[in-house]
Design an enzyme around this catalytic site. Structure first.
Site, short mmCIF file in Angstrom:
data_model
loop_
_atom_site.label_atom_id
_atom_site.label_comp_id
_atom_site.label_asym_id
_atom_site.label_seq_id
_atom_site.Cartn_x
_atom_site.Cartn_y
_atom_site.Cartn_z
N PRO A 83 0.80 -1.24 0.00
CA PRO A 83 0.00 0.00 0.00
C PRO A 83 0.83 1.29 0.00
O PRO A 83 0.27 2.38 0.06
CB PRO A 83 -0.79 -0.12 1.31
N GLY A 138 4.28 1.79 1.74
CA GLY A 138 5.19 2.10 2.85
C GLY A 138 6.56 2.57 2.38
O GLY A 138 7.09 3.56 2.89
N LYS A 151 13.04 -12.76 0.68
CA LYS A 151 12.27 -13.54 1.64
C LYS A 151 12.88 -14.94 1.73
O LYS A 151 12.99 -15.63 0.71
CB LYS A 151 10.80 -13.64 1.20
#
Length: 357
Positions: A227, A229, A310
């Site tokens: 969104p 950041g 990740k």
């Protein structure tokens, strides 16, 4: 009075649960530099001790900025157990005298590794630090000065009756207590992930680099932005940002006039001209991210990049090493690469790539 157990070890903090990864990293890096030793830790403890007959030289051979899973790097010189609750200071001063450590230290940090077991020690560490500082000054062990470059003394609580004594080179360690920069989520930040990029800029770049490389009106791209950041952090640093994501962005970002939202796939989009920065926090297989980031650097679509990888649940050190080697190899040009598991990261590491000097 307990007898100090003088050791010879590197003491490194890490994210709780990542002790095996840090132990594997220290073991491999020590072997590659020709030092024998072994890692000692417990899962969930938040720290690793690397035992070596020459830990001081090993510390110099393993610069802190090169370590990925370490939040802090210290040289441990005493392990005090069975400390009496009514007087911990007297045996600590005796251990300092017996250690052969050079006096005075330039600063003191009383802390604990970040773990579920040691969190209750935070109040004890604060109160003990307040009592210990005047005692160290009186005994000649602590003489802080502005701009001091002498070693820091670290008093590390592992339990109420157990303390490690360690020293830190201020030029080869984290400046923050427990190796953690305490950042707060800004009310206008679209997501908690903003803290990851803020921490990356603070810890992976030094002061002079931040002044030179993070400037008003730079052009940046944020891949997988929603969104928003990381876009918010770039915008707050004065940059003009192209935010690439099929998902929605916070409306305030669009209203700023400094953000263009492109509904596109971050893995296929490429800029029409070279940008200053590219950042990426997409949730995807780390090797695929590493390959795409390498393409950006090889094609010189950006000058500088920060991206997250990740990690899988198993063999995370092996995957980290493989992905970084893959990235540097496929980038096809000399780069300065720094990687760290940040405090605000979770099952991931953050990577910075700059053109090599």
């Amino acid at each position: 009075m307990p007898t100090p157990r003088v050791g010879d070890a590197l003491l490194c903090y890490c994210r709780a649960g990542f002790e095996p990864e840090l132990a594997a990293e220290l073991t491999e890096r020590a072997a590659l530099t020709g030092f024998a030793g072994y890692a000692r830790t417990e899962r969930g403890s938040g720290y690793v001790e690397f035992m070596s007959d020459d830990a001081a030289q090993l510390s110099r051979a393993l610069p802190f900025p090169q370590l990925i899973f370490a939040r802090q790097k210290l040289l441990r010189f005493a392990d005090l157990r069975g400390l009496p609750a009514h007087d911990r200071i007297t045996p600590l001063l005796a251990a300092l005298e017996a250690s052969g450590a050079s006096k005075p230290f330039g600063a003191l940090q009383v802390e604990h590794p970040e773990s579920d077991e040691t969190k209750p020690l935070a109040a004890l560490a604060r109160s003990f630090g307040n009592a210990l500082r005047p005692a160290l000054r009186k005994a000649g062990w602590l003489t802080p000065q502005d701009g001091d470059h002498r070693q820091r003394l670290h008093v590390v609580f592992l339990a109420g009756d157990r303390v490690l004594l360690a020293a830190a080179n201020p030029h080869d360690s984290s400046e923050w207590s427990s190796g953690i920069p305490r950042l707060r989520t800004h009310p206008s930040a679209p997501s908690r992930s903003a803290l990851k990029l803020e921490e990356a800029l603070l810890t992976l770049l030094d002061h002079d680099e931040r002044q030179a490389l993070v400037r008003d009106n730079m052009q940046a791209a944020d891949l997988g932005a929603a969104p928003g950041g990381w876009t918010w952090v770039l915008m707050r640093n004065g940059m003009k940002v192209t935010s690439v994501d099929n998902g929605p962005l916070q409306q305030a970002l669009l209203d700023s006039g400094r953000v263009d939202h492109l509904r596109a796939d971050g893995f296929s989009w490429q800029p029409k001209r070279r940008l200053d920065w590219m950042v990426c926090d997409m949730v995807e297989q780390p090797r695929r991210v590493a390959e795409r980031m390498a393409t950006w650097m090889r094609e010189e679509w950006c000058r500088y990049a920060i991206f997250n990888l990740k990690l899988p649940m198993k063999k995370r050190w092996d995957e980290t090493r493989l992905c970084l080697e893959l990235f540097e190899r496929q980038a096809g040009r000399p780069l300065t690469v720094r990687a760290r598991q940040l405090y605000h990261d979770r099952e991931e590491i953050t990577v910075l790539a700059l053109p090599a000097d």
